[in-house]
Write a protein that holds these residues in place. Structure first.
Motif, mmCIF file in Angstrom:
data_model
loop_
_atom_site.group_PDB
_atom_site.id
_atom_site.type_symbol
_atom_site.label_atom_id
_atom_site.label_comp_id
_atom_site.label_asym_id
_atom_site.label_seq_id
_atom_site.Cartn_x
_atom_site.Cartn_y
_atom_site.Cartn_z
ATOM 1 N N VAL A 1 0.845 -1.199 0.000
ATOM 2 C CA VAL A 1 0.000 0.000 0.000
ATOM 3 C C VAL A 1 0.880 1.249 0.000
ATOM 4 C CG1 VAL A 1 -2.005 -1.094 1.055
ATOM 5 C CG2 VAL A 1 -0.291 -0.023 2.521
ATOM 6 N N ASP A 2 2.143 1.077 -0.308
ATOM 7 C CA ASP A 2 3.069 2.206 -0.489
ATOM 8 C C ASP A 2 2.873 2.703 -1.915
ATOM 9 O OD1 ASP A 2 5.362 3.734 -1.201
ATOM 10 O OD2 ASP A 2 6.574 2.696 0.301
ATOM 11 N N PRO A 3 2.486 3.979 -2.115
ATOM 12 C CA PRO A 3 2.193 4.464 -3.467
ATOM 13 C C PRO A 3 3.339 4.257 -4.460
ATOM 14 C CG PRO A 3 1.480 6.068 -1.845
ATOM 15 C CD PRO A 3 2.253 5.014 -1.094
ATOM 16 N N VAL B 1 -4.797 1.754 -2.426
ATOM 17 C CA VAL B 1 -4.012 2.986 -2.373
ATOM 18 C C VAL B 1 -4.836 4.189 -2.806
ATOM 19 C CG1 VAL B 1 -2.029 4.191 -3.408
ATOM 20 C CG2 VAL B 1 -1.768 1.842 -2.578
ATOM 21 N N SER C 1 -1.275 5.744 -9.035
ATOM 22 C CA SER C 1 -0.835 5.697 -7.643
ATOM 23 C C SER C 1 0.638 6.050 -7.438
ATOM 24 C CB SER C 1 -1.119 4.313 -7.053
ATOM 25 O OG SER C 1 -0.531 3.303 -7.849
ATOM 26 N N SER D 1 3.674 11.222 -0.605
ATOM 27 C CA SER D 1 4.072 10.356 0.512
ATOM 28 C C SER D 1 4.600 11.221 1.645
ATOM 29 C CB SER D 1 5.151 9.360 0.068
ATOM 30 O OG SER D 1 4.621 8.407 -0.821
ATOM 31 N N THR E 1 3.948 1.651 6.380
ATOM 32 C CA THR E 1 2.594 1.413 5.854
ATOM 33 C C THR E 1 1.759 0.504 6.756
ATOM 34 O OG1 THR E 1 3.460 -0.405 4.507
ATOM 35 C CG2 THR E 1 3.262 1.758 3.449
ATOM 36 N N SER F 1 -1.821 8.914 5.883
ATOM 37 C CA SER F 1 -2.234 9.044 4.488
ATOM 38 C C SER F 1 -3.141 10.256 4.320
ATOM 39 C CB SER F 1 -2.946 7.761 4.032
ATOM 40 O OG SER F 1 -4.073 7.478 4.845
#
Length: 542
Positions: free
Chosen positions: A52-54, A66, A189, A194, A207, A214
């Protein structure tokens, strides 16, 4: 330098003022529909998401999460049009090389900190930094951001990327060449902001629920590996008062039939329809079984790297295998969900794309089969020297059915022995990415609605050119298409080349085929990219 406001700017500004009034108790603010008391959306995914890290996520199910957790410069509406996200508008310079985005002043991170242009600068530099090892670094190169390609190649420092914060609410991006569809690319995404301080504090664990910060409509509150992830409303989101769904739950269910059983038991609000079952389900549940075109292709890729099978280096073998696949049987008898037989790599649903007339698409299947036998014999394969290879796909009942049918077609028509091999998603991605395969399943859903999102995959530098196909003319045509007045000419030539050299076997172009709870409203079936946002969905009372 003089700036000219684009037509899109006016449309985006107008859209930013169209958000509805404060949600009225128990009713939808626009439609007046009675709302369900429990605003939880639960849906099935096939596999555990990649991240789920862009700047790390690389799969569709991960990107869906995301898009809820983070918000980029622009979003898409139910028809796929650009609408404001963190950016309210943009201006473009006369030479089309400088884009200036004006950011909203009420965007916040979930910890209450303001979202600023520097958050985008940090994220974009992070995406191109070789140390990040972003699977989508190549996408940033496709965006033609100044110095991006050299930074990704390790030839220039990250700080020379053509992106800067003029002030907290002004982001300036400089391109190396004009790119007409550049604004459409910032819904992806990889381009989302971030939080630098949070990443610095937690490293790779940033994350995880409890650590993650977020800026989207939802925050991650729970994640059980290979089981489920839960996101809940972000009270700091700028448009929280108009968000209706309170909670979104993604449940990992590897078996399509088990997922359908759980849907019918009321445990899920959405699941994919198992292959071959749509006609029955549509008849039995006409308000819940839906299908529509999607901007995705399904194909098999040959390993053409130095370590790949010698047989696949012969174009006659590749063509023979491609011709012998009866795509009509696959879409009409196996899948039965409105999918489209594919003879080109790019789907016909792609905006502005004219599907070229490749020769073998116009032949009868009998003619294709006859040509396949002739080509395979010419290549030296037959009863005394049968062709054999491994066929790799990720675990899924539908993928297994398709692979089984394809292998049977090759066996019956050509005497070919294809050994089926399935792997779970993350292992499959790793093996395919390392070219540790012979023939492997591939599928691509467009990152933006333009033909280059598909055809760039078969260029030499592409990070997802898993078969390592390389053709200098294709590379030149795709580079030229970015600035061409009519890129369709280039795209036609590339598709013709693919049909002539057959580095991949196009099988079908997707349809979205779902069981969807009829209480869940506003699913964007007219958006062929299927970029959906939970903040736009809601559940009505029974």
């Amino acid at each position: 330098m003089r700036y000219a406001t684009t037509k899109m700017t006016a449309a985006l500004l107008a859209a930013s003022f169209l958000s509805g009034p404060v949600l009225a108790a128990g009713t939808h603010p626009t439609t007046g529909e009675a709302l369900a008391d429990d605003q939880t959306f639960t849906y099935r995914v096939l596999d555990e998401h990649s991240s789920v890290d862009p700047q790390i996520v690389e799969d569709v199910s991960g990107a869906e999460i995301v898009r809820d957790l983070f918000e980029g410069l622009y979003n898409q509406d139910e028809d796929g049009n650009l609408v404001p996200g963190v950016a309210l508008s943009h201006e473009v310079s006369d030479d089309k090389l400088t884009y200036t985005f004006k950011l909203r002043d009420n965007a916040k991170w979930s910890n209450g900190e303001p979202v600023t242009a520097n958050d985008f600068v940090f994220a974009w530099k992070r995406a191109v930094n070789p140390e990040t090892a972003s699977p989508y670094a190549w996408y940033m190169e496709l965006m033609s951001i100044a110095n991006g390609a050299d930074i990704i190649a390790g030839e220039k420092p990250v700080d020379e990327l053509g992106v800067k914060a003029v002030d907290d609410l002004t982001l300036e991006v400089t391109l190396s060449q004009p790119l007409p569809y550049f604004p459409q690319m910032v819904t992806h995404s990889t381009t989302f902001p971030s939080p630098e301080a949070v990443i610095a504090e937690h490293g790779a664990d940033w994350t995880k629920p409890g650590n993650i910060v977020s800026n989207g409509a939802y925050i991650l509150t729970e994640h059980v590996l290979n089981e489920r992830s839960v996101r809940e409303r972000n009270e700091m989101y700028w448009d929280n008062e108009n968000t209706i769904l309170d909670k979104v739950v993604a449940v990992v269910i590897n078996d399509e039939n088990q997922a359908l059983t759980r849907y019918m038991a009321g445990e899920l609000d959405r699941t994919e329809v198992p292959a071959g079952q749509f006609p029955r389900l549509k008849e039995e549940n006409p308000d819940e079984a839906i299908n529509f075109p999607r901007l995705c292709n399904y194909y098999y890729t040959f390993n053409l790297s130095d370590g790949g099978p010698e047989a696949f280096k012969d174009v006659r073998v590749r063509k023979a295998l491609a011709y012998a696949v009866d795509r009509n049987v696959i879409v009409e008898n196996v899948l039965q969900g409105g999918q489209f037989p594919a003879y080109t790599f790019t789907p016909g649903a792609t905006a502005g794309f004219e599907v070229p007339e490749v020769d073998y698409a116009n032949w009868s299947q009998a003619e294709r089969d006859e040509k396949a036998k002739e080509l395979l014999a010419e290549a030296g394969y037959g009863p005394d020297n049968p062709l054999s290879f491994d066929m790799l796909y990720n675990t899924s009942e539908a993928h297994k059915k398709i692979a089984t049918v394809m292998s049977q077609m090759w066996k019956q028509k050509l005497g070919v022995e294809a050994t089926l091999n399935n792997m779970e998603w993350k292992t499959f991605l790793d093996v395919r990415g390392k070219q540790d395969f012979e023939l492997a399943r591939g599928a691509w859903c467009g990152d933006y609605n333009e033909a280059s999102t598909f055809l760039d995959l078969v260029t030499s530098p592409s990070g997802y050119n898993d078969g390592k196909y390389s053709n200098a003319t294709v590379d030149e045509l795709m580079t030229g298409a970015r600035t061409a007045e009519n890129p369709q000419e280039n795209y036609t030539q590339v598709e013709m080349t693919l049909a002539e050299e057959m580095p991949v076997i196009p099988v079908y172009h997707y349809a979205g085929v779902y069981m969807l709870n009829d209480q869940l409203k506003n699913w964007p079936i007219n958006n062929v990219e299927q970029n959906w946002y939970s903040k736009n969905l809601y559940k009505v009372a029974e």
